[in-house]
Design an enzyme around this catalytic site. Structure first.
Site, PDB file in Angstrom:
ATOM      1  CE  LYS A  89      -3.904   2.154   0.343  1.00 61.28           C
ATOM      2  NZ  LYS A  89      -3.506   2.812  -0.933  1.00 61.28           N
ATOM      3  CD  GLN A 110       3.328   4.880   2.288  1.00 63.19           C
ATOM      4  OE1 GLN A 110       3.875   5.745   1.638  1.00 63.19           O
ATOM      5  NE2 GLN A 110       2.208   5.112   2.950  1.00 63.19           N
ATOM      6  CE  LYS A 125       4.785   7.659  -2.306  1.00 64.58           C
ATOM      7  NZ  LYS A 125       4.058   8.140  -1.102  1.00 64.58           N
ATOM      8  N   GLY A 164      -2.857   8.225  -4.177  1.00 61.20           N
ATOM      9  CA  GLY A 164      -2.278   9.493  -4.615  1.00 61.20           C
ATOM     10  C   GLY A 164      -1.009   9.854  -3.869  1.00 61.20           C
ATOM     11  CG  ASP A 165       3.211  11.041  -2.886  1.00 59.92           C
ATOM     12  OD1 ASP A 165       3.093  10.892  -1.666  1.00 59.92           O
ATOM     13  OD2 ASP A 165       4.194  11.619  -3.394  1.00 59.92           O
ATOM     14  CB  THR A 208      -2.606  13.551   4.491  1.00 54.41           C
ATOM     15  OG1 THR A 208      -2.964  12.440   3.672  1.00 54.41           O
ATOM     16  CG2 THR A 208      -1.140  13.476   4.868  1.00 54.41           C
TER      17      THR A 208
HETATM   18  P1  NDP Z   1       0.326  17.821  -4.074  1.00 57.82           P
HETATM   19  O1  NDP Z   1       0.814  17.503  -5.430  1.00 57.82           O
HETATM   20  O2  NDP Z   1      -1.128  17.955  -3.841  1.00 57.82           O
HETATM   21  O3  NDP Z   1       1.010  19.172  -3.547  1.00 57.82           O
HETATM   22  C1  NDP Z   1       2.380  19.310  -3.454  1.00 57.82           C
HETATM   23  C2  NDP Z   1       2.654  20.729  -3.037  1.00 57.82           C
HETATM   24  O4  NDP Z   1       4.017  20.868  -2.706  1.00 57.82           O
HETATM   25  C3  NDP Z   1       2.380  21.721  -4.142  1.00 57.82           C
HETATM   26  O5  NDP Z   1       1.969  22.938  -3.585  1.00 57.82           O
HETATM   27  C4  NDP Z   1       3.734  21.845  -4.793  1.00 57.82           C
HETATM   28  O6  NDP Z   1       3.955  23.042  -5.520  1.00 57.82           O
HETATM   29  C5  NDP Z   1       4.617  21.803  -3.586  1.00 57.82           C
HETATM   30  N1  NDP Z   1       5.944  21.390  -3.953  1.00 57.82           N
HETATM   31  C6  NDP Z   1       6.307  20.270  -4.593  1.00 57.82           C
HETATM   32  N2  NDP Z   1       7.607  20.240  -4.806  1.00 57.82           N
HETATM   33  C7  NDP Z   1       8.074  21.404  -4.294  1.00 57.82           C
HETATM   34  C8  NDP Z   1       9.346  21.974  -4.195  1.00 57.82           C
HETATM   35  N3  NDP Z   1      10.424  21.351  -4.700  1.00 57.82           N
HETATM   36  N4  NDP Z   1       9.463  23.185  -3.569  1.00 57.82           N
HETATM   37  C9  NDP Z   1       8.377  23.816  -3.076  1.00 57.82           C
HETATM   38  N5  NDP Z   1       7.137  23.309  -3.150  1.00 57.82           N
HETATM   39  C10 NDP Z   1       7.003  22.133  -3.751  1.00 57.82           C
HETATM   40  O7  NDP Z   1       0.954  16.707  -3.128  1.00 57.82           O
HETATM   41  P2  NDP Z   1       0.500  16.265  -1.661  1.00 57.82           P
HETATM   42  O8  NDP Z   1      -0.024  17.426  -0.911  1.00 57.82           O
HETATM   43  O9  NDP Z   1      -0.329  15.058  -1.798  1.00 57.82           O
HETATM   44  O10 NDP Z   1       1.887  15.799  -1.049  1.00 57.82           O
HETATM   45  C11 NDP Z   1       2.745  16.677  -0.324  1.00 57.82           C
HETATM   46  C12 NDP Z   1       3.694  15.869   0.530  1.00 57.82           C
HETATM   47  O11 NDP Z   1       2.946  15.074   1.453  1.00 57.82           O
HETATM   48  C13 NDP Z   1       4.585  14.876  -0.215  1.00 57.82           C
HETATM   49  O12 NDP Z   1       5.808  14.754   0.468  1.00 57.82           O
HETATM   50  C14 NDP Z   1       3.828  13.564  -0.097  1.00 57.82           C
HETATM   51  O13 NDP Z   1       4.667  12.446  -0.243  1.00 57.82           O
HETATM   52  C15 NDP Z   1       3.305  13.701   1.330  1.00 57.82           C
HETATM   53  N6  NDP Z   1       2.159  12.876   1.695  1.00 57.82           N
HETATM   54  C16 NDP Z   1       1.012  12.902   0.962  1.00 57.82           C
HETATM   55  C17 NDP Z   1      -0.073  12.153   1.378  1.00 57.82           C
HETATM   56  C18 NDP Z   1      -1.386  12.206   0.649  1.00 57.82           C
HETATM   57  O14 NDP Z   1      -2.324  11.569   1.129  1.00 57.82           O
HETATM   58  N7  NDP Z   1      -1.521  12.941  -0.434  1.00 57.82           N
HETATM   59  C19 NDP Z   1      -0.006  11.277   2.548  1.00 57.82           C
HETATM   60  C20 NDP Z   1       1.225  11.376   3.282  1.00 57.82           C
HETATM   61  C21 NDP Z   1       2.263  12.138   2.839  1.00 57.82           C
HETATM   62  P3  NDP Z   1       3.878  23.033  -7.139  1.00 57.82           P
HETATM   63  O15 NDP Z   1       2.426  22.919  -7.451  1.00 57.82           O
HETATM   64  O16 NDP Z   1       4.482  24.323  -7.532  1.00 57.82           O
HETATM   65  O17 NDP Z   1       4.662  21.852  -7.588  1.00 57.82           O
HETATM   66  O1  2IT Z   2       2.871   9.011   1.547  1.00 56.53           O
HETATM   67  C1  2IT Z   2       1.735   8.539   1.750  1.00 56.53           C
HETATM   68  O2  2IT Z   2       1.446   7.978   2.817  1.00 56.53           O
HETATM   69  C2  2IT Z   2       0.730   8.684   0.697  1.00 56.53           C
HETATM   70  N1  2IT Z   2       1.016   9.273  -0.329  1.00 56.53           N
HETATM   71  C3  2IT Z   2      -0.629   8.055   0.872  1.00 56.53           C
HETATM   72  C4  2IT Z   2      -0.594   6.596   0.517  1.00 56.53           C
HETATM   73  C5  2IT Z   2      -1.932   5.908   0.487  1.00 56.53           C
HETATM   74  O3  2IT Z   2      -1.918   4.712   0.149  1.00 56.53           O
HETATM   75  O4  2IT Z   2      -2.960   6.498   0.818  1.00 56.53           O
END
Ligand code: NDP
Ligand code: 2IT
Length: 443
Positions: A89, A110, A125, A164-165, A208
């Site tokens: 997952k 993860q 992943k 998603g991520d 999250t």
């Molecule tokens: P999104 O794609 O929705 O958003 C990512 C955000 O981070 C955007 O605002 C993006 O800006 C910004 N970003 C990405 N790269 C950079 C960078 N190099 N410098 C500055 N800003 C940056 O992703 P998520 O919100 O889903 O994910 C964000 C983080 O959380 C990641 O590390 C992901 O692995 C983690 N995560 C996500 C989960 C989920 O359920 N979605 C669960 C657990 C962890 P821009 O649009 O300009 O690229």
């Molecule tokens: O980093 C993370 O935990 C995620 N992007 C969510 C993974 C998931 O299976 O919901």
């Protein structure tokens, strides 16, 4: 040389040019030292050697045709890291920076995160170096269909359930689900983060970010603090950032800054999240547009969001976005707590600086586990062929985050590292996986 040092040295030799994977593995393995020493069976059973080598890595070509008729070719990946406690997952990242090192660090993290949720999910992943930014809907669909045409062979509701991520949200999951169903004829919970009309879970979108705040709230409360009246910085403006900011504001905090990869906004009045949602979730535009909604706010492309004075910092964008210099600035400006919404957003020296200065620090594998935990709740609902209310899912999420805090706190204390939640999270996440691997024999 200790068992941990030996395994780490070997890992770096066997996996050259993978700095992010080395970083994640080093942090985890070094903090496992006390539990590994106390339990010789882990060394006898080669747990660390086996835990740091993914079960398998699938790499494939993703060809698609862009709007000008040109053929584009991306790299596709799925890393199935460990399925000792449940089906693989973990999310799919779509970003031009994606490579093996980044996906291996994410897959490795993860495994521990999923264990911390207390739910039966293994770690994985995947993703691609495809950049959804600036692409038309048709191009994104073409990519997602091509990606799934290869990926479908390796996944399934009881084997591996992607989600998603960065760069992968409801739109991309929808196209991938459609293609999986078309190829296999199966209507099953093979992906999470699905739309609400076809098997998605209420509160997964928020999970999250909300989960991060629930865990932070427990950590603050245990140290006689809370969010009320606090100034908060949230980096990023994507899925995690938006809902972290929303819940922090509901708890009485004032979010004064957010960012994207182009620049950061500062709004002393408190960030208007409706505006951010419109810009990011609906229009898919740049955060600089925020000034059209709040002309008194500031937009900067120089300096760093971490230069803004705050009480609490929540890095929710990407790996290594908060370095030692940023940490020193935050500490100087009076920051008392940091919570990682993103995966590994804090560099190791910066994290060390926070601990040294008694800044409460919630590491990503605990703090952002609410997303994958709610994905597991989505899987449960799909299996039951039921859907729970928002309140029911949110209440379960909150219970899970409270429990994660209890477990990482207890583990940090038990091994003599009270309030070091990096050690606490790594040990608490490790135990269940390691004991299952011992039980399963050499596989
Ligand atoms: P999104 O794609 O929705 O958003 C990512 C955000 O981070 C955007 O605002 C993006 O800006 C910004 N970003 C990405 N790269 C950079 C960078 N190099 N410098 C500055 N800003 C940056 O992703 P998520 O919100 O889903 O994910 C964000 C983080 O959380 C990641 O590390 C992901 O692995 C983690 N995560 C996500 C989960 C989920 O359920 N979605 C669960 C657990 C962890 P821009 O649009 O300009 O690229
Ligand atoms: O980093 C993370 O935990 C995620 N992007 C969510 C993974 C998931 O299976 O919901």
């Amino acid at each position: 040389m200790s068992y941990v040092s030996e395994v780490l040295q070997d890992l770096i030799k066997k996996n050259p040019n993978e700095p992010e994977f080395h970083q994640a593995a080093t942090e985890v393995l070094e903090s496992l030292e006390p539990i590994v020493e106390a339990n010789p069976v882990y060394q006898k059973m080669g747990i660390l050697e086996r835990l740091t080598e993914p079960d398998r890595i699938v790499m494939f070509r993703v060809p698609w045709v862009d709007d000008s008729g040109k053929i584009q070719v991306n790299k596709g990946y799925r890393i199935q890291f460990n399925n000792s406690i449940g089906p693989y997952k973990g999310g799919l990242r779509l970003h031009p920076s994606v490579n093996l090192s980044i996906l291996k660090f994410l897959g490795f993290e993860q495994v521990f995160k999923n264990s911390l949720t207390g739910l039966p999910i293994g770690g994985a992943k995947g993703g691609s170096n495809f950049d959804p930014k600036g692409k038309s809907d048709r191009e994104v669909m073409a990519f997602c269909q091509s990606f799934m045409t290869e990926l479908f062979k390796y996944i399934g509701k009881d084997t591996d359930v992607p989600a998603g991520d960065i760069g992968t949200g409801a739109r991309e999951i929808g196209y991938m689900f459609g293609q999986y169903k078309r190829i296999t004829g199966l209507y099953e919970g093979v992906l999470t983060g699905k739309g609400l009309t076809y098997g998605g879970s209420l509160a997964r979108k928020e999970a999250t970010g909300y989960g991060l705040i629930y865990l932070m709230n427990e950590m603050l409360a245990a140290h006689a603090m809370n969010f009320d009246g606090k100034r908060v910085l949230v980096s990023g403006s994507g899925n995690v950032a938006i809902y972290a900011a929303e819940k922090a504001a509901q708890y009485g905090a004032k979010v004064v800054a957010m960012c994207d990869s182009n620049g950061w906004i500062y709004d002393e009045a408190g960030v208007d999240l409706d505006a951010i949602k419109k810009i990011k979730e609906v229009e898919r535009k740049r955060i600089s547009e925020y000034l059209n909604y709040r002309p008194k706010a500031e937009y900067h492309t120089d300096g760093s969001i971490w230069d803004v004075p705050c009480d609490i910092a929540l890095p929710c964008a990407t790996q290594n976005e908060l370095n030692l210099e940023n940490a020193k600035t935050l500490i100087k400006n009076g920051c008392v707590a940091v919570g990682e919404g993103a995966n590994m957003p804090t560099t190791p020296d910066a994290a060390h600086e926070f601990l040294k200065n008694n800044v409460l620090f919630a590491p990503g594998k605990a703090a952002n586990a609410g997303g994958v935990a709610t994905s597991a709740l989505e899987m449960s609902q799909n299996s039951l062929r039921l859907s729970w209310s928002f309140e029911e899912v949110d209440a379960r999420l909150k219970g899970i985050m409270v429990n994660i805090y209890k477990n990482i706190d207890a583990a940090s204390e038990k091994y003599g590292f009270k309030d070091n939640f990096i050690v606490g999270a790594n040990i608490a996440g490790f135990t269940k996986v390691a004991d299952s691997m011992v039980a399963h024999g050499i596989v």
